[in-house]
Design a protein around this motif. Sequence first.
Motif, PDB file in Angstrom:
ATOM      1  N   PRO A  10     -55.603  48.525  22.792  1.00  0.00           N
ATOM      2  CA  PRO A  10     -55.456  47.777  23.908  1.00  0.00           C
ATOM      3  C   PRO A  10     -54.131  46.478  23.955  1.00  0.00           C
ATOM      4  N   PHE A  11     -53.716  46.454  25.184  1.00  0.00           N
ATOM      5  CA  PHE A  11     -52.397  45.381  25.218  1.00  0.00           C
ATOM      6  C   PHE A  11     -52.993  44.325  26.342  1.00  0.00           C
ATOM      7  N   GLN A  12     -52.853  43.054  26.158  1.00  0.00           N
ATOM      8  CA  GLN A  12     -53.354  42.061  26.907  1.00  0.00           C
ATOM      9  C   GLN A  12     -52.542  41.040  27.089  1.00  0.00           C
ATOM     10  N   SER A  13     -52.146  40.587  28.239  1.00  0.00           N
ATOM     11  CA  SER A  13     -51.259  39.379  28.243  1.00  0.00           C
ATOM     12  C   SER A  13     -51.905  38.154  28.131  1.00  0.00           C
ATOM     13  N   LEU A  14     -51.275  37.151  27.672  1.00  0.00           N
ATOM     14  CA  LEU A  14     -52.026  35.669  27.360  1.00  0.00           C
ATOM     15  C   LEU A  14     -51.654  34.767  28.429  1.00  0.00           C
ATOM     16  N   ILE A  15     -50.687  35.234  29.272  1.00  0.00           N
ATOM     17  CA  ILE A  15     -50.595  34.129  30.396  1.00  0.00           C
ATOM     18  C   ILE A  15     -50.615  34.982  31.664  1.00  0.00           C
ATOM     19  N   GLY A  16     -50.461  34.182  32.838  1.00  0.00           N
ATOM     20  CA  GLY A  16     -51.147  34.792  34.018  1.00  0.00           C
ATOM     21  C   GLY A  16     -50.065  35.854  34.766  1.00  0.00           C
ATOM     22  N   LEU A  17     -50.384  36.474  35.857  1.00  0.00           N
ATOM     23  CA  LEU A  17     -49.750  37.531  36.368  1.00  0.00           C
ATOM     24  C   LEU A  17     -48.216  36.849  37.080  1.00  0.00           C
ATOM     25  N   ASP A  18     -48.476  35.483  37.456  1.00  0.00           N
ATOM     26  CA  ASP A  18     -47.078  34.729  37.896  1.00  0.00           C
ATOM     27  C   ASP A  18     -46.214  34.812  36.880  1.00  0.00           C
ATOM     28  N   GLU A  19     -46.617  34.854  35.707  1.00  0.00           N
ATOM     29  CA  GLU A  19     -45.617  34.485  34.809  1.00  0.00           C
ATOM     30  C   GLU A  19     -45.092  35.825  33.808  1.00  0.00           C
ATOM     31  N   HIS A  20     -46.176  36.528  33.660  1.00  0.00           N
ATOM     32  CA  HIS A  20     -45.793  37.703  32.659  1.00  0.00           C
ATOM     33  C   HIS A  20     -46.614  39.075  33.424  1.00  0.00           C
ATOM     34  N   THR A  21     -45.927  40.147  33.313  1.00  0.00           N
ATOM     35  CA  THR A  21     -46.696  41.338  33.674  1.00  0.00           C
ATOM     36  C   THR A  21     -46.407  42.720  32.960  1.00  0.00           C
ATOM     37  N   PHE A  22     -47.047  43.488  32.661  1.00  0.00           N
ATOM     38  CA  PHE A  22     -46.656  44.949  31.834  1.00  0.00           C
ATOM     39  C   PHE A  22     -46.273  45.802  32.755  1.00  0.00           C
ATOM     40  N   TYR A  23     -45.047  46.593  32.384  1.00  0.00           N
ATOM     41  CA  TYR A  23     -44.502  47.821  32.868  1.00  0.00           C
ATOM     42  C   TYR A  23     -44.397  48.850  32.120  1.00  0.00           C
ATOM     43  N   LEU A  24     -44.295  50.135  32.455  1.00  0.00           N
ATOM     44  CA  LEU A  24     -43.705  51.121  31.652  1.00  0.00           C
ATOM     45  C   LEU A  24     -42.571  51.576  31.591  1.00  0.00           C
ATOM     46  N   ASN A  25     -42.080  51.387  30.223  1.00  0.00           N
ATOM     47  CA  ASN A  25     -40.662  51.928  30.157  1.00  0.00           C
ATOM     48  C   ASN A  25     -40.395  53.297  30.550  1.00  0.00           C
ATOM     49  N   PRO A  26     -39.190  53.661  31.248  1.00  0.00           N
ATOM     50  CA  PRO A  26     -39.197  55.151  31.424  1.00  0.00           C
ATOM     51  C   PRO A  26     -39.430  56.093  30.463  1.00  0.00           C
ATOM     52  N   ASP A  27     -39.113  55.519  29.212  1.00  0.00           N
ATOM     53  CA  ASP A  27     -39.069  56.820  27.994  1.00  0.00           C
ATOM     54  C   ASP A  27     -40.543  56.541  27.416  1.00  0.00           C
ATOM     55  N   THR A  28     -41.636  55.807  28.035  1.00  0.00           N
ATOM     56  CA  THR A  28     -42.884  55.764  27.536  1.00  0.00           C
ATOM     57  C   THR A  28     -43.480  57.235  27.444  1.00  0.00           C
ATOM     58  N   ASN A  29     -43.631  57.782  28.528  1.00  0.00           N
ATOM     59  CA  ASN A  29     -44.068  59.313  28.355  1.00  0.00           C
ATOM     60  C   ASN A  29     -43.408  60.007  27.582  1.00  0.00           C
ATOM     61  N   GLU A  30     -41.989  60.277  27.897  1.00  0.00           N
ATOM     62  CA  GLU A  30     -41.462  60.972  26.706  1.00  0.00           C
ATOM     63  C   GLU A  30     -41.679  60.898  25.242  1.00  0.00           C
ATOM     64  N   SER A  31     -41.760  59.612  25.043  1.00  0.00           N
ATOM     65  CA  SER A  31     -42.055  59.263  23.533  1.00  0.00           C
ATOM     66  C   SER A  31     -43.424  59.550  23.027  1.00  0.00           C
ATOM     67  N   LEU A  32     -44.340  59.507  24.094  1.00  0.00           N
ATOM     68  CA  LEU A  32     -45.782  59.939  23.893  1.00  0.00           C
ATOM     69  C   LEU A  32     -45.962  61.319  23.767  1.00  0.00           C
ATOM     70  N   ASP A  33     -45.081  62.320  24.653  1.00  0.00           N
ATOM     71  CA  ASP A  33     -45.196  63.673  24.347  1.00  0.00           C
ATOM     72  C   ASP A  33     -44.485  64.067  23.085  1.00  0.00           C
ATOM     73  N   PHE A  34     -43.471  63.270  22.702  1.00  0.00           N
ATOM     74  CA  PHE A  34     -42.998  63.653  21.463  1.00  0.00           C
ATOM     75  C   PHE A  34     -43.971  63.525  20.347  1.00  0.00           C
ATOM     76  N   PHE A  35     -44.713  62.330  20.421  1.00  0.00           N
ATOM     77  CA  PHE A  35     -45.849  61.754  19.320  1.00  0.00           C
ATOM     78  C   PHE A  35     -46.629  63.024  19.373  1.00  0.00           C
ATOM     79  N   LEU A  36     -47.267  63.482  20.359  1.00  0.00           N
ATOM     80  CA  LEU A  36     -48.284  64.417  20.404  1.00  0.00           C
ATOM     81  C   LEU A  36     -47.821  65.753  19.752  1.00  0.00           C
ATOM     82  N   LYS A  37     -46.497  66.216  19.979  1.00  0.00           N
ATOM     83  CA  LYS A  37     -45.994  67.173  19.337  1.00  0.00           C
ATOM     84  C   LYS A  37     -45.805  67.221  17.755  1.00  0.00           C
TER      85      LYS A  37
END
Length: 220
Positions: free
Chosen positions: A15-42
């Motif tokens: 799990p990943f959790q922000s310690l501050i509110g949405l108005d100050e910080h939010t998560f987003y997926l890097n475009p390379d995230t899925n590609e990196s995870l696919d490489f990890f699976l292989k």
Amino acid sequence: NLETFPFDKQRLIIPFQSLIGLDEHTFYLNPDTNESLDFFLKTASIEGWKIIDFRINESLIYDRYGPKAGQSLEIIVERKHGYYLYKVLIPIILILMICWSVVWIDPRELESRLTITIVCLLSLIAYNFVIDSELPKLEYLTVLDLIILTSYFYATIPNFLTILSFNLSKTDPERCKRYEQYAKKYGPTSYILAVLLIIFFRVATNPDHAAASVAWMFPR
């Protein structure tokens, strides 16, 4: 959850959790995230496990300060059960088959039949001590635990059947012959059926934790 062990599937959640509110910080997926995870699976390897899939789940976490962003990386793995199949289950089944082979020996050969059945029972007990270190120590019974207990039960039946058949061979040969025929027909086959039923019911009650190799028994 190891109730379907050694045919289990597990979910590893990071799990990943922000310690501050949405108005100050939010998560987003890097475009390379899925590609990196696919490489990890292989390419990644976890000893004793097969990596099946991954999921990225987004969520909002609320506390007294308001909503905060959260995400979790879920990696799905299945246990490689070949070791337990070839080195635990199959040897146990072979011991049971040898134990039940006594029903093809003349009922009057009491000593020969008892020698085989008792030796097989002791072999099963000794083998259980050998594999004990490979089994998880849990307060509930897994698939493998239930199969081992069932094997003990089936290993004792030929002993009682041998004594019964020996006595009946003197007093009631026809009934003795009938019991022996029942044992030949239903003994080993009922054991195999009992093993399959154990796996089926464990999968039915824990479908989310059952490996694909046994999950077909209970399609959803």
